[in-house]
Design a protein around this motif. Structure first.
Motif, PDB file in Angstrom:
ATOM      1  N   LEU A 259      -4.717   8.237   2.976  1.00 54.99           N
ATOM      2  CA  LEU A 259      -4.593   7.873   1.572  1.00 54.99           C
ATOM      3  C   LEU A 259      -3.677   8.856   0.864  1.00 54.99           C
ATOM      4  N   PRO A 260      -2.925   8.414  -0.106  1.00 49.21           N
ATOM      5  CA  PRO A 260      -1.964   9.310  -0.766  1.00 49.21           C
ATOM      6  C   PRO A 260      -2.684  10.447  -1.488  1.00 49.21           C
ATOM      7  N   ARG A 261      -2.078  11.625  -1.437  1.00 47.74           N
ATOM      8  CA  ARG A 261      -2.660  12.807  -2.079  1.00 47.74           C
ATOM      9  C   ARG A 261      -1.542  13.698  -2.595  1.00 47.74           C
ATOM     10  N   LEU A 262      -1.909  14.496  -3.540  1.00 37.67           N
ATOM     11  CA  LEU A 262      -0.933  15.412  -4.136  1.00 37.67           C
ATOM     12  C   LEU A 262      -0.928  16.710  -3.337  1.00 37.67           C
TER      13      LEU A 262
ATOM     14  N   LEU B 113       0.844  -1.196   0.000  1.00 37.01           N
ATOM     15  CA  LEU B 113       0.000   0.000   0.000  1.00 37.01           C
ATOM     16  C   LEU B 113       0.880   1.247   0.000  1.00 37.01           C
ATOM     17  N   HIS B 114       0.579   2.184  -0.880  1.00 36.54           N
ATOM     18  CA  HIS B 114       1.233   3.495  -0.876  1.00 36.54           C
ATOM     19  C   HIS B 114       0.342   4.457  -0.093  1.00 36.54           C
ATOM     20  N   LEU B 115       0.840   4.930   1.078  1.00 40.11           N
ATOM     21  CA  LEU B 115       0.034   5.756   1.973  1.00 40.11           C
ATOM     22  C   LEU B 115       0.741   7.067   2.259  1.00 40.11           C
ATOM     23  N   ASP B 116      -0.030   7.959   2.868  1.00 36.01           N
ATOM     24  CA  ASP B 116       0.493   9.267   3.229  1.00 36.01           C
ATOM     25  C   ASP B 116       1.430   9.138   4.445  1.00 36.01           C
TER      26      ASP B 116
ATOM     27  N   PRO C  54       9.250  10.889  -1.534  1.00 35.66           N
ATOM     28  CA  PRO C  54       8.923  12.256  -1.129  1.00 35.66           C
ATOM     29  C   PRO C  54       7.438  12.488  -0.875  1.00 35.66           C
ATOM     30  N   SER C  55       6.559  11.657  -1.462  1.00 39.05           N
ATOM     31  CA  SER C  55       5.119  11.896  -1.306  1.00 39.05           C
ATOM     32  C   SER C  55       4.387  10.807  -0.543  1.00 39.05           C
ATOM     33  N   THR C  56       4.945   9.594  -0.448  1.00 33.12           N
ATOM     34  CA  THR C  56       4.238   8.479   0.199  1.00 33.12           C
ATOM     35  C   THR C  56       5.208   7.605   0.978  1.00 33.12           C
ATOM     36  N   ILE C  57       4.621   6.702   1.751  1.00 30.35           N
ATOM     37  CA  ILE C  57       5.374   5.606   2.369  1.00 30.35           C
ATOM     38  C   ILE C  57       4.839   4.291   1.801  1.00 30.35           C
TER      39      ILE C  57
END
Length: 357
Positions: A349-352, A270-273, A309-312
């Protein structure tokens, strides 16, 4: 007018009815054949009922047809009633035809008996063994051995049948003289076939691939459905069949997920915030696994394996008993984790990011 004198001569029973005795012989042969088949079948049925732990007796009942054919051809060969009915001579081939029929039926009977004995041994082993991996291994070896034995019996039967022809015996000396050259030419021409044959034996008795194993061939995952002397059939997840030469599994590397243990470790990525509460997500994963029937209760974990840089990148791992259970468990857990984050922690959840918080 002179009265004619008619002389009566007494005819023998054979001269009165020239085909009566051969017809009686044919009827007796048919009756004896049916009687032998019925007697043997009833005997095998009684023995099987008295010894249910030995499945070989029930399996030998499949040999009734080739047995009756062998008995009928042997009786006809001994009595030879066709010669007297159709006024055949020995040179017209009736005797030779019956001899070939007897040989073919005996070969068929030998194939059926060998198959029944091997299948009985397999069933016996399956009833006393608790190890599914060993059962699959023995099943593969027995299947391969049955094909080899059947092929040998067929080849020997055909060779013996051909030797009954006088032309084949006549050219035997010349064939024997040129056997070396023919062997070299045949070996070169059948190099691929012989390679697959010996590769099939190596697979069967080397325990590299078994029927029921989950393998990955050229990036495609499937279950081994059939192993022959020349090819191997892999059933893919969408029920397509991938037919692969057995030499592939000897000459090239492949993945076998169930060679030693059918259990597998399933993983969900899972790519998360960065603000995700990993500890709470780990607890949620354990709760979901405890309620899932396909989890075997052995191992599970949830770890952060990478960052960007944007997710874990969060990896959830869990074990299952079979590859099918592992795939289904992976799909369900991924869906349930995403649903939990969407409903309870949408910020995870990942966000820009366009502006700082």
């Amino acid at each position: 007018m002179k009265a004619g004198i008619v002389r009566l001569t007494r005819l023998s029973p054979t001269e009165k009815v020239p085909v009566l005795w051969p017809l009686i012989t044919l009827l007796a042969t048919v009756a004896a054949t049916l009687a032998v088949g019925w007697t043997v079948d009833q005997a095998l049925q009684r023995i099987s009922a008295g010894h249910p732990e030995a499945p070989v007796w029930a399996l030998l009942r499949r040999c009734r047809i080739p047995l009756q054919l062998a008995v009928a051809s042997a009786l006809l060969l001994a009595a030879n009633p066709l010669k007297r009915i159709f006024h055949l001579t020995e040179d017209e081939g009736a005797h030779h035809l019956l001899l070939l029929l007897l040989m073919a039926s005996l070969g068929w009977l030998a194939v059926r008996v060998a198959a029944a004995v091997l299948e009985a041994l397999l069933r016996r082993y399956e009833s006393v063994s608790d190890d599914p991996a060993r059962v699959q291994r023995v099943r593969t070896q027995v299947g391969m051995l049955r094909r080899v034995v059947s092929a040998v019996i067929v080849v020997v039967t055909l060779a013996v049948m051909l030797l009954t022809f006088s032309a084949m015996r006549t050219v035997g000396a010349s064939l024997l003289a040129s056997a070396g050259l023919i062997g070299i030419v045949a070996g070169i021409a059948a190099q691929s076939t012989l390679g697959n044959f010996f590769a099939g034996l190596q697979i069967a008795f080397g325990d590299t691939v078994r029927i029921g194993d989950t393998v990955v061939v050229d990036g495609q995952q499937g279950t081994v459905e059939e192993i022959t002397l020349s090819y191997l059939v892999v059933r893919l997840w969408d029920y397509r069949r991938l037919v692969v030469p057995v030499s592939y599994f000897v000459n090239k590397p492949f993945e076998n997920w169930t060679r030693r243990d059918p259990g597998l470790l399933a993983a969900v990525l899972l790519h998360l915030d960065h603000t995700t509460r990993v500890d709470e997500l780990r607890t949620t994963l354990h709760t979901l696994l405890e309620r899932h029937p396909r989890w075997d209760g052995e191992e599970w974990a949830l770890d952060v394996t990478d960052t960007t840089p944007s997710t874990i990148l969060v990896r959830a791992t869990m074990t299952a008993r079979t590859p099918d259970d592992a795939a289904r468990l992976r799909f369900d857990i991924r869906e349930q984790l995403i649903a939990h984050l969407r409903d309870e922690h949408p910020h995870a959840l990942p966000r820009l990011r366009t502006t700082p918080d």
